[in-house]
Design a protein around this motif. Structure first.
Motif, PDB file in Angstrom:
ATOM      1  N   ALA A  46      33.055 -52.374  -3.030  1.00 56.90           N
ATOM      2  CA  ALA A  46      32.433 -51.193  -2.428  1.00 56.90           C
ATOM      3  C   ALA A  46      32.370 -50.039  -3.424  1.00 56.90           C
ATOM      4  O   ALA A  46      31.367 -49.320  -3.496  1.00 56.90           O
ATOM      5  CB  ALA A  46      33.201 -50.776  -1.182  1.00 56.90           C
ATOM      6  N   THR A  47      33.424 -49.859  -4.202  1.00 52.48           N
ATOM      7  CA  THR A  47      33.430 -48.793  -5.211  1.00 52.48           C
ATOM      8  C   THR A  47      32.348 -49.048  -6.247  1.00 52.48           C
ATOM      9  O   THR A  47      31.654 -48.119  -6.671  1.00 52.48           O
ATOM     10  CB  THR A  47      34.812 -48.716  -5.881  1.00 52.48           C
ATOM     11  OG1 THR A  47      35.798 -48.540  -4.871  1.00 52.48           O
ATOM     12  CG2 THR A  47      34.889 -47.569  -6.864  1.00 52.48           C
ATOM     13  N   HIS A  48      32.187 -50.290  -6.637  1.00 51.12           N
ATOM     14  CA  HIS A  48      31.143 -50.664  -7.591  1.00 51.12           C
ATOM     15  C   HIS A  48      29.762 -50.306  -7.041  1.00 51.12           C
ATOM     16  O   HIS A  48      28.927 -49.720  -7.736  1.00 51.12           O
ATOM     17  CB  HIS A  48      31.246 -52.164  -7.882  1.00 51.12           C
ATOM     18  CG  HIS A  48      30.238 -52.686  -8.844  1.00 51.12           C
ATOM     19  ND1 HIS A  48      30.317 -52.457 -10.194  1.00 51.12           N
ATOM     20  CD2 HIS A  48      29.117 -53.423  -8.653  1.00 51.12           C
ATOM     21  CE1 HIS A  48      29.293 -53.039 -10.786  1.00 51.12           C
ATOM     22  NE2 HIS A  48      28.545 -53.623  -9.873  1.00 51.12           N
ATOM     23  N   LEU A  49      29.521 -50.632  -5.769  1.00 47.92           N
ATOM     24  CA  LEU A  49      28.235 -50.316  -5.147  1.00 47.92           C
ATOM     25  C   LEU A  49      27.998 -48.812  -5.050  1.00 47.92           C
ATOM     26  O   LEU A  49      26.875 -48.340  -5.246  1.00 47.92           O
ATOM     27  CB  LEU A  49      28.144 -50.948  -3.764  1.00 47.92           C
ATOM     28  CG  LEU A  49      27.965 -52.460  -3.731  1.00 47.92           C
ATOM     29  CD1 LEU A  49      27.975 -52.959  -2.292  1.00 47.92           C
ATOM     30  CD2 LEU A  49      26.688 -52.864  -4.423  1.00 47.92           C
ATOM     31  N   ILE A  50      29.041 -48.060  -4.764  1.00 51.33           N
ATOM     32  CA  ILE A  50      28.904 -46.606  -4.674  1.00 51.33           C
ATOM     33  C   ILE A  50      28.479 -46.035  -6.018  1.00 51.33           C
ATOM     34  O   ILE A  50      27.585 -45.185  -6.096  1.00 51.33           O
ATOM     35  CB  ILE A  50      30.221 -45.972  -4.186  1.00 51.33           C
ATOM     36  CG1 ILE A  50      30.434 -46.308  -2.715  1.00 51.33           C
ATOM     37  CG2 ILE A  50      30.229 -44.464  -4.403  1.00 51.33           C
ATOM     38  CD1 ILE A  50      31.812 -45.946  -2.195  1.00 51.33           C
ATOM     39  N   GLY A  54      24.944 -44.208  -7.060  1.00 48.94           N
ATOM     40  CA  GLY A  54      24.946 -42.884  -7.687  1.00 48.94           C
ATOM     41  C   GLY A  54      24.148 -42.854  -8.977  1.00 48.94           C
ATOM     42  O   GLY A  54      23.422 -41.894  -9.253  1.00 48.94           O
ATOM     43  N   VAL A  55      24.255 -43.908  -9.778  1.00 50.63           N
ATOM     44  CA  VAL A  55      23.493 -43.981 -11.026  1.00 50.63           C
ATOM     45  C   VAL A  55      22.000 -44.057 -10.728  1.00 50.63           C
ATOM     46  O   VAL A  55      21.188 -43.392 -11.394  1.00 50.63           O
ATOM     47  CB  VAL A  55      23.953 -45.187 -11.873  1.00 50.63           C
ATOM     48  CG1 VAL A  55      22.985 -45.490 -12.994  1.00 50.63           C
ATOM     49  CG2 VAL A  55      25.335 -44.928 -12.440  1.00 50.63           C
ATOM     50  N   VAL A  60      16.648 -41.383 -10.737  1.00 52.54           N
ATOM     51  CA  VAL A  60      15.459 -40.906 -10.025  1.00 52.54           C
ATOM     52  C   VAL A  60      15.346 -39.386 -10.157  1.00 52.54           C
ATOM     53  O   VAL A  60      14.258 -38.854 -10.391  1.00 52.54           O
ATOM     54  CB  VAL A  60      15.496 -41.342  -8.546  1.00 52.54           C
ATOM     55  CG1 VAL A  60      14.447 -40.620  -7.720  1.00 52.54           C
ATOM     56  CG2 VAL A  60      15.321 -42.845  -8.444  1.00 52.54           C
ATOM     57  N   ALA A  61      16.453 -38.676 -10.035  1.00 51.36           N
ATOM     58  CA  ALA A  61      16.438 -37.222 -10.180  1.00 51.36           C
ATOM     59  C   ALA A  61      16.040 -36.815 -11.594  1.00 51.36           C
ATOM     60  O   ALA A  61      15.290 -35.850 -11.788  1.00 51.36           O
ATOM     61  CB  ALA A  61      17.804 -36.646  -9.832  1.00 51.36           C
ATOM     62  N   LEU A  62      16.513 -37.532 -12.589  1.00 53.84           N
ATOM     63  CA  LEU A  62      16.154 -37.235 -13.974  1.00 53.84           C
ATOM     64  C   LEU A  62      14.670 -37.464 -14.215  1.00 53.84           C
ATOM     65  O   LEU A  62      13.992 -36.661 -14.868  1.00 53.84           O
ATOM     66  CB  LEU A  62      16.982 -38.090 -14.932  1.00 53.84           C
ATOM     67  CG  LEU A  62      16.764 -37.852 -16.421  1.00 53.84           C
ATOM     68  CD1 LEU A  62      17.204 -36.450 -16.804  1.00 53.84           C
ATOM     69  CD2 LEU A  62      17.517 -38.884 -17.231  1.00 53.84           C
TER      70      LEU A  62
END
Length: 85
Positions: A46-50, A54-55, A60-62
């Motif tokens: 789950a941490t990996h997916l989070i 986020g990346v 997309v924001a960049l």
């Protein structure tokens, strides 16, 4: 205190805490071994997916920021450059 003594004392504290079984954050201590392993595996997944999500959001924001037209916040807009034939 020099760096080698500091790292040695920190390593000793970590080993001491690991040997005692620290109660802070040890929510899996009462679980059977198979359940504990499954729990740790699922939390890691789950941490990996989070972080992957986020990346993707950051990329997309960049990309969106690269295509936003820059406009001044105050003052008159800059005059367009004269075109010379």
């Amino acid at each position: 205190m020099n760096a080698s003594r500091l790292s040695g004392s920190l390593a000793g504290r970590v080993q001491q805490t690991a040997g005692e079984g620290s109660s802070a954050g040890d929510a899996t201590g009462h679980l059977p071994s198979a359940a504990r392993d499954l729990y740790v595996q699922e939390v890691a997944h789950a941490t990996h997916l989070i972080f992957l999500t986020g990346v993707c959001i950051a990329l997309v924001a960049l990309a969106a920021a690269a295509f936003i037209e820059e406009t001044p916040l105050r003052g008159k807009p800059a005059a367009p450059a004269p075109v010379t034939p």
